[in-house]
Design a protein around this motif. Structure first.
Motif, PDB file in Angstrom:
ATOM      1  N   THR A 115      14.856 -10.571 -13.581  1.00  0.00           N
ATOM      2  CA  THR A 115      15.440 -11.051 -12.473  1.00  0.00           C
ATOM      3  C   THR A 115      16.158 -10.182 -11.754  1.00  0.00           C
ATOM      4  O   THR A 115      15.763 -10.043 -10.527  1.00  0.00           O
ATOM      5  N   ILE A 141      14.500 -12.044 -19.571  1.00  0.00           N
ATOM      6  CA  ILE A 141      14.319 -12.991 -18.256  1.00  0.00           C
ATOM      7  C   ILE A 141      15.392 -12.545 -17.505  1.00  0.00           C
ATOM      8  O   ILE A 141      15.238 -12.286 -16.185  1.00  0.00           O
ATOM      9  N   GLY A 179      17.011 -16.799 -12.054  1.00  0.00           N
ATOM     10  CA  GLY A 179      17.045 -16.006 -13.336  1.00  0.00           C
ATOM     11  C   GLY A 179      18.350 -16.528 -14.138  1.00  0.00           C
ATOM     12  O   GLY A 179      18.330 -16.650 -15.214  1.00  0.00           O
TER      13      GLY A 179
END
Length: 292
Positions: free
Chosen positions: A216, A212, A279
């Motif tokens: 981002t 993740i 993020g």
């Protein structure tokens, strides 16, 4: 006898956890608004972003003295409605950012998993390929490839996807090599589980927080790089609306019609800032060591 309080409902618990991450709420909210704006662009854009009207060139935004509500953000040097071009430009930025990172994420994650789990010659090969990639300057290679094959959305997505997988590979490889020595992975190996099962069911789920964060960062980077390529005339080609292209087309008018550069520039900065905030908050939310 003291009564025990009933357990909180799952939805209430999730909302409580979300409220503990204001950066996720703020950044995610901004990104969600821009995504919805991009998806429903044909419904919310007040004008056709490609329609030119030379008699209505460089009309200022509505907050200026000569502004008009017919063109809330004014018009560009060809009389095209700036709000409509900004809305459709969000489609280009978001699509290129997400599509390029999807390609890069698959490549980097696969290489990182294989190198970190198997080690040995496979790890040496992954390290060698990653080192070659890190030795290549992304922006210069992208400029060269796009200059040779021509600028288009497809070319930009493929080029960025093939150039931005190194961070995925490095982080996933290092994390996988640590996870591969943990007890639950060794237990799965001893139980006779297949390599594919171990990688996809035991290792990969524990890499989600890292994925993740990397995604981002890379989405924001890909959006900025697309804007840079479009600004140089090697990315999205006119008349397709792109925030980088809008800034490039407006540079000759920056001293006379400042909003032509300021509006797409602020939109680009806001989108990148929101993606990074979302993020960071999402990483805190899903990270195992930070769960309450």
């Amino acid at each position: 006898m003291t009564d025990l309080a009933p357990p909180a409902a799952p939805g209430r618990y999730s909302w409580t956890r979300l409220k503990e991450h204001p950066s996720l709420l703020l950044g995610g909210g901004i990104v969600l608004v821009m995504v919805l704006m991009a998806i429903f662009a044909p419904l919310i854009a007040p004008h056709d972003p490609l329609t030119q009207n030379i008699t209505a060139r460089t009309i200022p935004p509505v907050w200026y003295e000569n502004g008009t509500w017919e063109h809330i953000l004014g018009t560009d040097q060809l009389g095209r409605d700036y709000l409509s071009r900004l809305i459709y430009g969000a489609r280009i930025s978001l699509f290129i950012g997400f599509a390029a990172v999807a390609i890069a994420g698959v490549i980097g994650t696969v290489l990182g998993l294989l190198g970190g789990y198997f080690g040995g010659r496979i790890d040496m090969f992954v390290t060698f390929v990653t080192t070659i990639r890190l030795s290549l300057p992304v922006i210069l290679v992208a400029l060269a490839v796009v200059a040779v094959f021509g600028g288009s959305i497809t070319i930009v997505v493929i080029v960025l996807g093939l150039l931005k997988w190194d961070r995925f590979a490095v982080v996933i490889r290092a994390t996988t090599s640590q996870i591969a020595r943990l007890d639950y992975v060794l237990s799965a190996q001893a139980a006779g589980a297949s390599t594919f099962y171990i990688l996809t069911r035991e290792v990969l789920p524990n890499l989600i927080p890292q994925l993740i964060v990397i995604a981002t960062i890379e989405i924001a980077s890909a959006i900025l790089m697309e804007a840079a390529l479009s600004f140089l005339g090697l990315g999205v080609q006119p008349p397709t609306p792109s925030w980088g292209l809008m800034i490039s087309e407006a540079k000759a008018y920056m001293f006379f019609s400042f909003w032509l550069i300021a509006i797409p520039g602020l939109a680009l900065a806001l989108l990148v800032f929101a993606i990074n905030m979302a993020g960071d908050g999402l990483r805190d939310l899903v990270s195992p060591e930070r769960r309450g």
